[in-house]
Design a protein around this motif. Structure first.
Motif, PDB file in Angstrom:
ATOM      1  N   VAL B  51       5.075   8.411  -2.964  1.00 19.95           N
ATOM      2  CA  VAL B  51       4.006   7.999  -2.453  1.00 19.95           C
ATOM      3  C   VAL B  51       3.766   6.519  -2.639  1.00 19.95           C
ATOM      4  CG1 VAL B  51       2.369   8.608  -4.349  1.00 19.95           C
ATOM      5  CG2 VAL B  51       1.480   8.095  -1.934  1.00 19.95           C
ATOM      6  N   LEU B  52       3.363   5.794  -1.513  1.00 17.43           N
ATOM      7  CA  LEU B  52       3.353   4.105  -1.928  1.00 17.43           C
ATOM      8  C   LEU B  52       2.172   3.712  -2.111  1.00 17.43           C
ATOM      9  CD1 LEU B  52       4.753   1.099  -1.205  1.00 17.43           C
ATOM     10  CD2 LEU B  52       4.274   1.543   1.193  1.00 17.43           C
ATOM     11  N   LEU B  53       2.004   2.922  -3.173  1.00 16.94           N
ATOM     12  CA  LEU B  53       0.876   2.416  -3.745  1.00 16.94           C
ATOM     13  C   LEU B  53       0.742   1.012  -3.803  1.00 16.94           C
ATOM     14  CD1 LEU B  53       0.125   5.038  -6.805  1.00 16.94           C
ATOM     15  CD2 LEU B  53      -0.606   5.076  -4.465  1.00 16.94           C
ATOM     16  N   CYS B  54      -0.508   0.307  -4.068  1.00 19.10           N
ATOM     17  CA  CYS B  54      -0.421  -1.251  -3.842  1.00 19.10           C
ATOM     18  C   CYS B  54      -1.173  -1.540  -5.172  1.00 19.10           C
ATOM     19  CB  CYS B  54      -1.061  -1.800  -2.867  1.00 19.10           C
ATOM     20  SG  CYS B  54      -0.116  -1.419  -1.095  1.00 19.10           S
ATOM     21  N   ARG B  55      -0.639  -2.816  -5.921  1.00 19.33           N
ATOM     22  CA  ARG B  55      -1.455  -3.296  -6.965  1.00 19.33           C
ATOM     23  C   ARG B  55      -2.531  -4.307  -6.560  1.00 19.33           C
ATOM     24  NH1 ARG B  55      -1.243  -5.312 -12.389  1.00 19.33           N
ATOM     25  NH2 ARG B  55       0.605  -6.541 -11.849  1.00 19.33           N
ATOM     26  N   ARG B  56      -3.670  -4.073  -6.814  1.00 22.19           N
ATOM     27  CA  ARG B  56      -4.817  -4.729  -6.046  1.00 22.19           C
ATOM     28  C   ARG B  56      -4.966  -6.395  -6.746  1.00 22.19           C
ATOM     29  NH1 ARG B  56      -8.896  -2.946  -2.963  1.00 22.19           N
ATOM     30  NH2 ARG B  56     -10.455  -4.191  -3.975  1.00 22.19           N
ATOM     31  N   ALA B  57      -4.679  -7.275  -5.493  1.00 24.02           N
ATOM     32  CA  ALA B  57      -4.838  -8.697  -6.010  1.00 24.02           C
ATOM     33  C   ALA B  57      -6.037  -9.342  -5.848  1.00 24.02           C
ATOM     34  CB  ALA B  57      -3.734  -9.567  -5.159  1.00 24.02           C
ATOM     35  N   ILE B  58      -7.159  -8.328  -5.691  1.00 19.22           N
ATOM     36  CA  ILE B  58      -8.602  -9.118  -5.401  1.00 19.22           C
ATOM     37  C   ILE B  58      -9.417  -7.991  -6.168  1.00 19.22           C
ATOM     38  CG2 ILE B  58      -8.104  -9.925  -3.164  1.00 19.22           C
ATOM     39  CD1 ILE B  58      -9.009  -7.400  -1.841  1.00 19.22           C
ATOM     40  N   GLU B  59     -10.606  -8.676  -6.340  1.00 21.01           N
ATOM     41  CA  GLU B  59     -11.736  -7.822  -7.091  1.00 21.01           C
ATOM     42  C   GLU B  59     -12.566  -6.894  -5.950  1.00 21.01           C
ATOM     43  OE1 GLU B  59     -12.517  -7.257 -10.020  1.00 21.01           O
ATOM     44  OE2 GLU B  59     -11.176  -8.962 -10.663  1.00 21.01           O
ATOM     45  N   ARG B  61     -11.535  -4.252  -9.125  1.00 21.93           N
ATOM     46  CA  ARG B  61     -10.320  -3.635  -9.631  1.00 21.93           C
ATOM     47  C   ARG B  61      -9.291  -4.172  -9.498  1.00 21.93           C
ATOM     48  NH1 ARG B  61     -11.851   0.029 -13.384  1.00 21.93           N
ATOM     49  NH2 ARG B  61     -10.381   1.775 -12.512  1.00 21.93           N
ATOM     50  N   HIS B  62      -9.168  -5.603  -9.682  1.00 23.32           N
ATOM     51  CA  HIS B  62      -7.904  -6.432  -9.571  1.00 23.32           C
ATOM     52  C   HIS B  62      -6.838  -5.853 -10.633  1.00 23.32           C
ATOM     53  CE1 HIS B  62      -5.377  -9.866 -10.729  1.00 23.32           C
ATOM     54  NE2 HIS B  62      -5.747 -10.554  -9.572  1.00 23.32           N
ATOM     55  N   GLY B  63      -5.640  -5.910 -10.277  1.00 21.85           N
ATOM     56  CA  GLY B  63      -4.831  -5.293 -11.070  1.00 21.85           C
ATOM     57  C   GLY B  63      -4.397  -3.788 -11.032  1.00 21.85           C
ATOM     58  N   TYR B  64      -5.571  -2.808 -10.336  1.00 19.25           N
ATOM     59  CA  TYR B  64      -5.402  -1.649 -10.490  1.00 19.25           C
ATOM     60  C   TYR B  64      -4.586  -0.996  -8.942  1.00 19.25           C
ATOM     61  CZ  TYR B  64      -8.473  -1.235 -14.590  1.00 19.25           C
ATOM     62  OH  TYR B  64      -9.066  -1.451 -15.793  1.00 19.25           O
ATOM     63  N   TRP B  65      -4.008   0.049  -9.152  1.00 17.33           N
ATOM     64  CA  TRP B  65      -3.296   0.638  -8.090  1.00 17.33           C
ATOM     65  C   TRP B  65      -4.117   1.441  -7.183  1.00 17.33           C
ATOM     66  CZ3 TRP B  65       1.740  -0.559  -7.349  1.00 17.33           C
ATOM     67  CH2 TRP B  65       2.507  -0.956  -8.548  1.00 17.33           C
ATOM     68  N   THR B  66      -3.860   1.209  -5.872  1.00 18.96           N
ATOM     69  CA  THR B  66      -4.658   1.862  -4.954  1.00 18.96           C
ATOM     70  C   THR B  66      -3.818   2.346  -3.681  1.00 18.96           C
ATOM     71  OG1 THR B  66      -6.529   1.547  -3.325  1.00 18.96           O
ATOM     72  CG2 THR B  66      -4.938  -0.273  -3.412  1.00 18.96           C
ATOM     73  N   LEU B  67      -4.329   3.286  -2.982  1.00 21.77           N
ATOM     74  CA  LEU B  67      -3.514   3.727  -1.589  1.00 21.77           C
ATOM     75  C   LEU B  67      -4.080   2.403  -0.662  1.00 21.77           C
ATOM     76  CD1 LEU B  67      -4.486   7.537  -1.457  1.00 21.77           C
ATOM     77  CD2 LEU B  67      -2.157   6.486  -1.506  1.00 21.77           C
ATOM     78  N   PRO B  68      -3.123   2.099   0.103  1.00 18.51           N
ATOM     79  CA  PRO B  68      -3.601   0.946   1.113  1.00 18.51           C
ATOM     80  C   PRO B  68      -4.891   1.555   2.037  1.00 18.51           C
ATOM     81  CG  PRO B  68      -1.351   2.133   1.798  1.00 18.51           C
ATOM     82  CD  PRO B  68      -1.852   2.619   0.451  1.00 18.51           C
ATOM     83  N   ALA B  69      -6.135   0.841   2.072  1.00 16.72           N
ATOM     84  CA  ALA B  69      -7.285   1.150   2.714  1.00 16.72           C
ATOM     85  C   ALA B  69      -7.940  -0.054   2.647  1.00 16.72           C
ATOM     86  CB  ALA B  69      -7.882   2.326   1.793  1.00 16.72           C
ATOM     87  N   GLY B  70      -9.148   0.086   3.586  1.00 15.30           N
ATOM     88  CA  GLY B  70     -10.134  -0.944   3.752  1.00 15.30           C
ATOM     89  C   GLY B  70     -11.031  -0.750   4.771  1.00 15.30           C
ATOM     90  N   PHE B  71     -12.028  -1.812   5.042  1.00 15.39           N
ATOM     91  CA  PHE B  71     -12.996  -1.398   5.932  1.00 15.39           C
ATOM     92  C   PHE B  71     -12.448  -1.342   7.367  1.00 15.39           C
ATOM     93  CE2 PHE B  71     -15.300  -3.362   2.161  1.00 15.39           C
ATOM     94  CZ  PHE B  71     -16.361  -2.068   2.152  1.00 15.39           C
ATOM     95  N   MET B  72     -12.873  -0.089   7.815  1.00 19.73           N
ATOM     96  CA  MET B  72     -12.772  -0.304   9.492  1.00 19.73           C
ATOM     97  C   MET B  72     -13.597  -1.405  10.105  1.00 19.73           C
ATOM     98  SD  MET B  72     -14.101   3.102  11.742  1.00 19.73           S
ATOM     99  CE  MET B  72     -13.736   3.048  13.333  1.00 19.73           C
ATOM    100  N   GLU B  73     -12.812  -1.939  11.098  1.00 20.60           N
ATOM    101  CA  GLU B  73     -13.487  -3.040  11.975  1.00 20.60           C
ATOM    102  C   GLU B  73     -14.086  -2.641  13.223  1.00 20.60           C
ATOM    103  OE1 GLU B  73     -13.752  -6.083  10.989  1.00 20.60           O
ATOM    104  OE2 GLU B  73     -11.941  -6.414   9.606  1.00 20.60           O
ATOM    105  N   ASN B  74     -14.943  -3.416  13.812  1.00 20.11           N
ATOM    106  CA  ASN B  74     -15.276  -2.936  15.110  1.00 20.11           C
ATOM    107  C   ASN B  74     -14.401  -3.023  16.116  1.00 20.11           C
ATOM    108  OD1 ASN B  74     -18.074  -2.814  14.501  1.00 20.11           O
ATOM    109  ND2 ASN B  74     -18.793  -4.797  15.473  1.00 20.11           N
TER     110      ASN B  74
END
Ligand SMILES: [Zn+2]
Ligand SMILES: [Zn+2]
Lengths: 180, 180
Positions: B51-59, B61-74
């Motif tokens: 499974v592909l994880l990303c390490r966050r470059a932003i707050e 939780r900077h530096g922690y691993w996440t699944l790729p995800a983000g706010f849905m746009e209009n």
């Protein structure tokens, strides 16, 4: 949006640095005002093989029939929102089964979710935002007087799936508006 | 919210007539400024059982691993949002399978949705909001360094469900924050 909700100065509509979409941006306090899709949550409330519909007392689509549904509020879950809307519009208490349809409506920035549900005791009434509430046998659904495409799509699937007794989740997109 | 985004006058926080919740209301132009939950959409991107994880470059939780995800746009669908976030954060193209988890996070007014997905050709990279991106065998997921409860819940289920090969939709509520 004309003014910054944080500081009250006029906003501009432009692509902020590091972004790739137009946003309302305040050049005074540097706020970026994001806008995101809203969730509409509702139920397919069933009692003795009939489905409970409400006739809308408000615009848009005043006088047309709808499944009980409305905008999800902060601090609640989609299931809680669906139950609350069913209570408000049809004065009915329901037990929620699974998520049944999730229908994107991108041209109005909404996501509609309908949960299958059973009336707890068969009682219901006419809520403040409704003109009427009525149990319809599936053969008598007022197809020509339904309020929204997501209501039609959900009820069409419900009628078909009732024949097989299997109600898989359907995720789809709605890209049209109701005709007259 | 301090000012009306429509007319720029100060807003008050009160229950409007005919409503039962506090809203930001403008007594000058009579606008009611509703606030509603936001959808976060992402994927569980898989390649060769990893499974592909990303390490966050932003707050946060900077530096922690996440699944790729983000706010849905209009103007987009949840599926499009999940694909876009996977492209932006992990530079990966995916084929989306079904909706896998829908997790309410009511204390922050969010609904997180994760779709199972397959990398199209195994290529990926480090997007602008990531410090790193990496394929993890399920036995090596960095459980102590995950960014958010919804990531943990989704990955825990994914590991369990991989044993049976069945991946039913899970709808749940998250009512805690990550510890240190
Ligand atoms: Zn401002
Ligand atoms: Zn105003």
């Amino acid at each position: 949006m004309n003014y910054c909700s944080h500081c009250g100065n006029p906003v501009t509509h432009r692509i902020p640095e590091g972004d790739n979409r137009h946003r309302y941006v305040c050049d005074h306090c540097n706020s970026i005002h994001y806008e995101n899709p809203r969730i509409v949550a509702g139920t397919v409330p069933v009692w003795n093989g009939q489905v409970l519909l409400c006739r809308r007392a408000i615009e848009p689509r005043h006088g047309y029939w709808t499944l009980p549904a409305g905008f999800m509020e902060n601090t609640e879950t989609t299931v809680e929102a669906a139950i609350r809307e069913t209570r408000e519009e049809a004065l009915a208490e329901v037990e929620v089964d699974g998520l049944y349809t999730m229908l994107h409506v991108p041209h109005i920035d909404q996501v509609h979710m309908f949960f299958r549900a059973r009336l707890k005791d068969g009682t219901f009434g006419v809520g403040e935002e409704s003109l009427d509430a009525q149990l319809f046998p599936l053969a008598d659904i007022p197809w020509q007087e339904l309020a929204f495409p997501t209501i039609r799509e959900t009820l069409e699937r419900f009628v078909r799936d009732t024949e097989t007794g299997e109600f898989p989740l359907h995720i789809g997109d709605i890209r049209y508006r109701m005709g007259k």
